[in-house]
Design a protein around this motif. Structure first.
Motif, PDB file in Angstrom:
ATOM      1  N   THR A  91      55.944  72.567 -56.524  1.00 45.61           N
ATOM      2  CA  THR A  91      55.440  74.085 -56.666  1.00 45.61           C
ATOM      3  C   THR A  91      56.695  74.772 -55.848  1.00 45.61           C
ATOM      4  O   THR A  91      57.212  73.686 -55.478  1.00 45.61           O
ATOM      5  N   ASP A 119      52.814  76.144 -59.285  1.00 50.22           N
ATOM      6  CA  ASP A 119      51.527  75.843 -58.369  1.00 50.22           C
ATOM      7  C   ASP A 119      51.031  74.289 -58.740  1.00 50.22           C
ATOM      8  O   ASP A 119      50.515  74.507 -59.530  1.00 50.22           O
ATOM      9  N   VAL A 173      52.049  72.022 -60.072  1.00 44.13           N
ATOM     10  CA  VAL A 173      52.138  71.392 -61.296  1.00 44.13           C
ATOM     11  C   VAL A 173      52.649  69.906 -61.412  1.00 44.13           C
ATOM     12  O   VAL A 173      53.479  69.924 -61.362  1.00 44.13           O
ATOM     13  N   ARG A 203      50.280  77.764 -63.297  1.00 47.28           N
ATOM     14  CA  ARG A 203      50.103  76.208 -63.731  1.00 47.28           C
ATOM     15  C   ARG A 203      49.945  75.745 -65.018  1.00 47.28           C
ATOM     16  O   ARG A 203      49.559  76.145 -66.473  1.00 47.28           O
TER      17      ARG A 203
END
Length: 542
Positions: free
Chosen positions: A33, A43, A45, A240
């Motif tokens: 993040t 976010d 990942v 994402r």
């Protein structure tokens, strides 16, 4: 096949021997993040780098690709999450930390020293020394020469980098990365300024690096490259991970749909009528240092509402032609008419005032001021339009900026944020906005979609088409054949400073453009005539 110069450098760097064919994960970014003021760039990942494979990372501009790579390469630090190398957690707090773990990066925005030589840039920070004291400049130059020759380029190791064109600088950046010992090499848009032939050379180098067990992370907006060179693809959307698949299981339509949520049509031309001549150029000549011509008596015309494409290999003189139109080369000769009136004013400010504006190829050096905000960069070329009673009107400025943000679909949390916080594609949109705010009559676009994703490209093409429909004359320089063919009403091909071909939209073909661009590079004009079956009309002024 790896060229000899690159092979020697790989051996000198002691790269690992080829690994058995097993798709195990060498590096995993886990729950990464990254927060910036006003935005969540990444976010939670999860991203896998498979050993000895080309790991393709795609997404729209602003999706978080470059941010994730900067975290892995030590340029940025994650707000949350961890990195696992060979299953063990590692801490990467700096570029030096990443290098100690064998991780290197070729940045989308070149990280070279323009006042130093090619050799000095390649070995910056890890200079070769005699007896551990003095820099061994002769050895550095020789190794740099072998690296450049391995990439099949004619660049002198003593050349000052700031004097090189952007494509040549990209070659230097690639050579710099190849000169170092790497287990994982990140390539962020490595081919954005390269010709088709140079891309083929790079792909050969990549295949040889894979054969020695090096893992490649490859970022590009050129879908055909990704499908050809990649082994795995990971798609980011809005910070994402949307999907991860082996390349052999997907196609271009799938990738685009995962990136933007729909299947995008790339080219859409608004209906319009091409009007009277708006720009005429006669006998533009730009002498080359050391003799000869960078531009050799170039003549052409442009009509209102027309999109005139200019195609050619790197070094053909395309960018220099646009620079001459903007008054950037006082040593050039030639005559120009805008709207039927001969242009006598020669400074850049004069040309902007008359209605010419250039969107340059190199956004970092020529298009933006890195320390200024998005809004300030956007307003730089048109400040006098916002003056009220000797003061700048904040209300007028805000209206102009917000209009451009809306029309160009800019992804920006706050117009006051620094320009470098935006993705490369959104930075490019700011430069386009800056040009449009000068209310030009003729828009000069030099590789306007360089570093822009497939969705943003479609938006840019729509903007260009709308501007042409409003009566602007547009000159579009692009190295992308499909882009030139899809957007242009008429196409000029340049080779070695001359116009070697002119095509209408109806007669233009990929083969014809490539053949015309090869004139002077081993192809004769008669051979060109035969290959294009008479579709090309040699420019009468060439």
């Amino acid at each position: 096949m790896m060229t000899e110069g690159i092979r020697e450098q790989v051996q000198e760097a002691h790269l690992p021997e080829a690994q058995p064919a097993q798709d195990d994960v060498i590096l995993r970014a886990e729950n990464i993040t990254k927060l910036f003021p006003g935005t969540v760039a990444l976010d939670k990942v999860n991203f896998n780098v498979y050993r000895g494979k080309v790991n393709v990372l795609v997404g729209e501009n602003g999706a978080g690709k470059s941010t994730l790579m900067k975290i892995i390469a030590g340029v940025e630090q994650a707000t949350e999450g961890r990195l696992l190398l060979d299953g063990r957690e590692i801490q990467i707090n700096s570029v030096a930390d990443a290098e100690r773990h064998g991780i290197g990066i070729i940045h989308q925005e070149l990280s070279l020293f323009p006042n130093l030589s090619v050799a000095e840039n390649i070995f910056m920070g890890r200079e070769i020394k005699k007896n551990g004291l003095l820099i061994d400049e002769a050895t550095q130059r020789e190794r740099a020469r072998r690296l450049i020759e391995g990439l099949q380029q004619r660049i002198d190791p003593d050349d000052i980098v700031g004097n090189l064109r952007i494509g040549q600088q990209q070659i230097v950046e690639i050579a710099r990365a190849l000169a170092q010992e790497r287990r994982i090499l990140i390539m962020d848009e490595p081919t954005s300024a390269l010709s088709t032939a140079e891309v083929e050379i790079l792909f050969g180098v990549i295949n040889d690096l894979k054969a020695h067990g090096v893992s490649i992370v490859y970022i590009s907006h050129k879908m055909d490259e990704l499908l050809r060179i990649g082994d795995y693809v990971t798609v980011l959307r809005d910070g994402r991970v949307r999907a991860e698949r082996p390349i052999k299981e997907v196609d271009m339509a799938w990738i685009v749909e995962q990136m933007i949520g729909k299947r995008a049509a790339q080219f859409h031309l608004h209906s319009r009528q091409v009007g009277d001549e708006i720009l005429r150029v006669e006998d533009v000549t730009l002498p080359r240092v050391g003799g000869g011509y960078t531009l050799d008596h170039v003549s052409f015309s442009l009509r209102r509402g027309e999109i005139l494409g200019i195609y050619g290999l790197m070094g053909a003189g395309r960018s220099e032609l646009l620079e001459c139109l903007m008054g950037l080369h006082p040593e050039a000769s030639g005559r120009y008419w805008l709207g039927g009136q001969e242009i006598k004013k020669n400074t850049v400010a004069d040309r902007i005032g008359l209605g010419l504006i250039l969107i340059p190829e190199d956004r970092q050096r020529e298009g933006l001021v890195q320390t200024m905000s998005v809004a300030d960069n956007m307003l730089l070329a048109s400040l006098k339009r916002y003056v009220s009673a000797f003061f700048l009107s904040r209300k007028k400025e805000e209206h102009a900026v917000n209009t451009m943000i809306r029309e160009l679909l800019l992804k920006v949390a706050d117009p006051g944020q620094i320009i470098t916080s935006l993705s490369g594609g959104n930075q490019q949109k700011v430069i386009v906005a800056k040009g449009l705010l000068t209310t030009p009559k003729v828009l000069l676009l030099d590789e306007p979609t360089r570093g822009i994703d497939v969705g943003a490209k479609a938006e840019m093409f729509d903007i260009i088409s709308r501007l042409a429909a409003q009566g602007l004359g547009i000159i579009l320089v692009s190295s992308e054949l499909k882009e030139i063919l899809g957007m242009s009403d008429r196409i000029l091909v340049m080779s070695k400073g001359r116009i070697t071909g002119e095509f209408s939209r109806e007669t233009a073909t990929e083969e014809g453009l490539v053949a015309a661009s090869a004139v002077g590079h081993g192809m004769k004009e008669k051979e060109l005539e035969a290959r294009t079956n008479g579709s090309r009309q040699l420019d009468s002024h060439a």
